[in-house]
Design a protein around this motif. Structure first.
Motif, mmCIF file in Angstrom:
data_model
loop_
_atom_site.group_PDB
_atom_site.id
_atom_site.type_symbol
_atom_site.label_atom_id
_atom_site.label_comp_id
_atom_site.label_asym_id
_atom_site.label_seq_id
_atom_site.Cartn_x
_atom_site.Cartn_y
_atom_site.Cartn_z
ATOM 1 N N SER A 149 16.291 -43.126 38.688
ATOM 2 C CA SER A 149 16.071 -42.572 38.948
ATOM 3 C C SER A 149 15.738 -41.606 40.525
ATOM 4 O O SER A 149 16.030 -42.530 40.863
ATOM 5 C CB SER A 149 14.087 -41.402 38.096
ATOM 6 N N TRP A 204 9.289 -30.118 44.485
ATOM 7 C CA TRP A 204 9.878 -28.522 44.431
ATOM 8 C C TRP A 204 9.147 -27.587 44.653
ATOM 9 O O TRP A 204 7.741 -27.813 44.851
ATOM 10 C CB TRP A 204 10.204 -28.371 42.602
ATOM 11 N N ILE A 234 14.434 -26.922 43.984
ATOM 12 C CA ILE A 234 14.521 -28.461 43.763
ATOM 13 C C ILE A 234 15.142 -28.965 44.902
ATOM 14 O O ILE A 234 15.756 -29.074 44.758
ATOM 15 C CB ILE A 234 14.685 -28.917 42.059
ATOM 16 N N LYS A 285 16.792 -26.490 31.164
ATOM 17 C CA LYS A 285 17.497 -28.017 31.863
ATOM 18 C C LYS A 285 18.422 -27.708 32.847
ATOM 19 O O LYS A 285 19.213 -27.329 33.027
ATOM 20 C CB LYS A 285 17.754 -29.050 30.969
ATOM 21 N N LEU A 320 18.391 -37.524 37.597
ATOM 22 C CA LEU A 320 17.596 -37.008 37.216
ATOM 23 C C LEU A 320 17.407 -35.942 36.299
ATOM 24 O O LEU A 320 18.523 -35.368 35.946
ATOM 25 C CB LEU A 320 17.031 -36.127 38.640
ATOM 26 N N LEU A 359 15.391 -33.023 34.015
ATOM 27 C CA LEU A 359 14.307 -32.340 33.339
ATOM 28 C C LEU A 359 14.099 -31.435 32.718
ATOM 29 O O LEU A 359 15.324 -30.741 33.048
ATOM 30 C CB LEU A 359 13.830 -31.795 35.195
ATOM 31 N N HIS A 360 13.469 -31.559 31.662
ATOM 32 C CA HIS A 360 13.177 -30.123 30.576
ATOM 33 C C HIS A 360 12.182 -29.384 31.568
ATOM 34 O O HIS A 360 10.833 -29.222 31.645
ATOM 35 C CB HIS A 360 12.446 -30.710 29.383
ATOM 36 N N LEU A 361 12.556 -28.069 32.073
ATOM 37 C CA LEU A 361 11.688 -26.897 32.792
ATOM 38 C C LEU A 361 10.918 -26.581 32.505
ATOM 39 O O LEU A 361 11.239 -26.082 30.370
ATOM 40 C CB LEU A 361 13.058 -25.537 33.468
ATOM 41 N N GLU A 387 8.213 -29.446 34.566
ATOM 42 C CA GLU A 387 8.807 -29.242 33.367
ATOM 43 C C GLU A 387 7.567 -29.180 32.128
ATOM 44 O O GLU A 387 6.859 -28.569 32.851
ATOM 45 C CB GLU A 387 8.927 -31.317 33.532
#
Length: 180
Positions: free
Chosen positions: A2, A7, A16, A36, A46, A48-50, A84
């Motif tokens: 990862s 952010w 970000i 996303k 990376l 990310l589920h916003l 997230e």
């Protein structure tokens, strides 16, 4: 593996910052969707589920020497409590150190200055001089530049205010009036 990131947000966007040296050489790729963000770069990932939806068409990303900056346009001006969907545990929030945003902006400016080259670096220098100057110096810069057709840039208002600034083309060139 990862990637490390941080952010911040304004009323209209979420930025970000992914720490990744040599992103271009590492074949970085960013895919931005409504809720996303997925970034990959030679074995790094990376996902990310916003927390809230974003406007994909107005979002972008850019690679720098030490990072990739992903700018997401907010769909609404809502303040995001988290980046997230899943909330961070309270104890993690309490142990986080406060960000020194002034230092972060200063570091960003230093990186931008180092990355600028040639004419871009010169323009950046002029912008910096202009923005940190007194109103008299700004007037001198504006008057000398506009009256000389961009061939003179003076910061001395006492000298510039007395008469029209003459055109001084670079050595080996000549100035010609535009024919009407």
């Amino acid at each position: 593996m990862s990637m490390r990131f941080d952010w911040y947000q304004s009323e209209t966007k979420v930025v970000i910052t992914v720490l990744l040296k040599g992103a271009i050489e590492k074949n970085y790729d960013v895919k931005i969707e409504a809720q996303k963000v997925h970034m990959t770069a030679d074995g790094h990932e990376l996902l990310l589920h916003l927390l809230h939806p974003i406007v994909v068409e107005r979002s972008s990303h850019k690679a720098y020497a030490t990072k990739v900056e992903i700018t997401l346009a907010k769909e609404t001006g809502v303040r995001w409590e988290n980046l997230e969907q899943k909330a961070e545990p309270v104890q993690v929030l309490s142990t986080r150190q406060a960000k020194n945003w002034d230092r972060l902006v200063s570091e960003e400016e230093k990186i931008d200055e180092k990355e600028a080259k040639g004419e871009a670096a010169l323009n950046q220098l002029f912008k910096k001089i202009y923005s940190s100057s007194s109103p008299e110096v700004q007037k001198a810069m504006n008057k000398s530049f506009s009256e000389s057709g961009g061939t003179v840039l003076s910061t001395n208002w006492n000298e510039v205010c007395k008469e029209k600034v003459t055109v001084k083309p670079p050595e080996g060139t000549e100035f010609r009036e535009w024919e009407k």
